[in-house]
Write a protein that holds these residues in place. Structure first.
Motif, PDB file in Angstrom:
ATOM      1  N   THR A  58       0.830  -1.208   0.000  1.00 25.63           N
ATOM      2  CA  THR A  58       0.000   0.000   0.000  1.00 25.63           C
ATOM      3  C   THR A  58       0.864   1.256   0.000  1.00 25.63           C
ATOM      4  O   THR A  58       0.580   2.221  -0.727  1.00 25.63           O
ATOM      5  N   ASN A  61       2.289   1.651  -3.530  1.00 24.35           N
ATOM      6  CA  ASN A  61       1.276   2.114  -4.486  1.00 24.35           C
ATOM      7  C   ASN A  61       0.942   3.587  -4.284  1.00 24.35           C
ATOM      8  O   ASN A  61       0.768   4.343  -5.253  1.00 24.35           O
ATOM      9  N   ALA A 115       4.940  -1.720  -9.908  1.00 27.30           N
ATOM     10  CA  ALA A 115       4.323  -0.404 -10.062  1.00 27.30           C
ATOM     11  C   ALA A 115       4.745   0.269 -11.365  1.00 27.30           C
ATOM     12  O   ALA A 115       3.932   0.908 -12.040  1.00 27.30           O
TER      13      ALA A 115
END
Length: 231
Positions: A58, A61, A115
């Motif tokens: 998390t 991201n 990512a």
């Protein structure tokens, strides 16, 4: 790759190799996002710090969203530099320290690379550099967890380069020997000293790989101090 005006992400940017690399990339005219837990306090209009824990999906991201929102362009370069190590044999190593090394050294590469790769594929261009270690090539007594995590980095890097080369994305793994950084602060068995490599020299080796011709792929790059025990 021509570096000027392109976007780079450097993890573990607060000190050592990462800190030196950020400054060298800025000198090349790049726009650099530094991802780490600690702010390196680099004052440059083209530098953007994002507080990031690379071991947390998390957090990564969110950092990627902040970075792309700030620069409004796709990322051309990712340097997975964040890493850490604990000293200890298999029986001595507490599991929380074992897990911390794999979470940062291995899972961090997975989260950060996932990512950026979709955007690199769209551009048909990109370069990911994974900072491994000599310990990822050779066994190290008393560093079983660290060596294991860095061996994983070697295998991941080799598979990544085979998976991504057809999309114009380079993947390089650099294997530094001993570097005079804060890495050794938590390792009582070894003390940083002037016979180790300078972090700026390792950083310049990474820049060399990044500036190679578009059809030239440096897969493995091993760097060591010339006289690790001095004269």
């Amino acid at each position: 790759m021509e570096l000027k005006n392109k976007i780079a992400i450097v993890t573990g940017c607060s000190r050592g190799i990462g800190f030196e690399l950020v400054n060298q990339l800025l000198d090349k005219g790049m726009k650099v996002a530094g991802w780490s837990r600690t702010d390196p306090n680099i004052s440059d209009d083209n530098f953007f710090f994002v507080k990031t824990d690379v071991s947390d999906a998390t957090s990564v991201n969110n950092a990627f969203l902040e970075t792309t929102t700030k620069f409004k362009e796709k990322v051309s370069i990712l340097v997975n530099n964040a890493g850490m190590g604990h000293h200890g044999t298999m029986l001595e190593m507490p599991f929380d320290k074992w897990k911390e090394m794999f979470d940062i050294n291995v899972h961090g590469i997975y989260f950060c690379s996932n990512a950026v790769v979709p955007g690199m594929k769209e551009m048909d261009e990109g370069h990911i550099v994974n900072v491994g270690s000599i310990a990822g090539l050779n066994p190290v007594k008393g560093m079983v967890g660290y060596a294991g995590s860095k061996h994983a980095v070697t295998g991941i890097s080799h598979s990544m380069f085979m998976e991504l080369r057809e999309f114009g994305i380079k993947v390089t793994c650099i294997y530094p020997g001993s570097v005079k950084t804060n890495f050794f602060d938590k390792i009582d068995a070894v003390e940083a000293n002037d016979n180790m490599m300078r972090p700026e020299d390792v950083a310049s080796s990474i820049v060399f790989c990044l500036e190679t011709h578009e059809n030239f792929l440096p897969v493995d790059f091993e760097v060591r101090p010339l006289r690790p025990k001095g004269k």
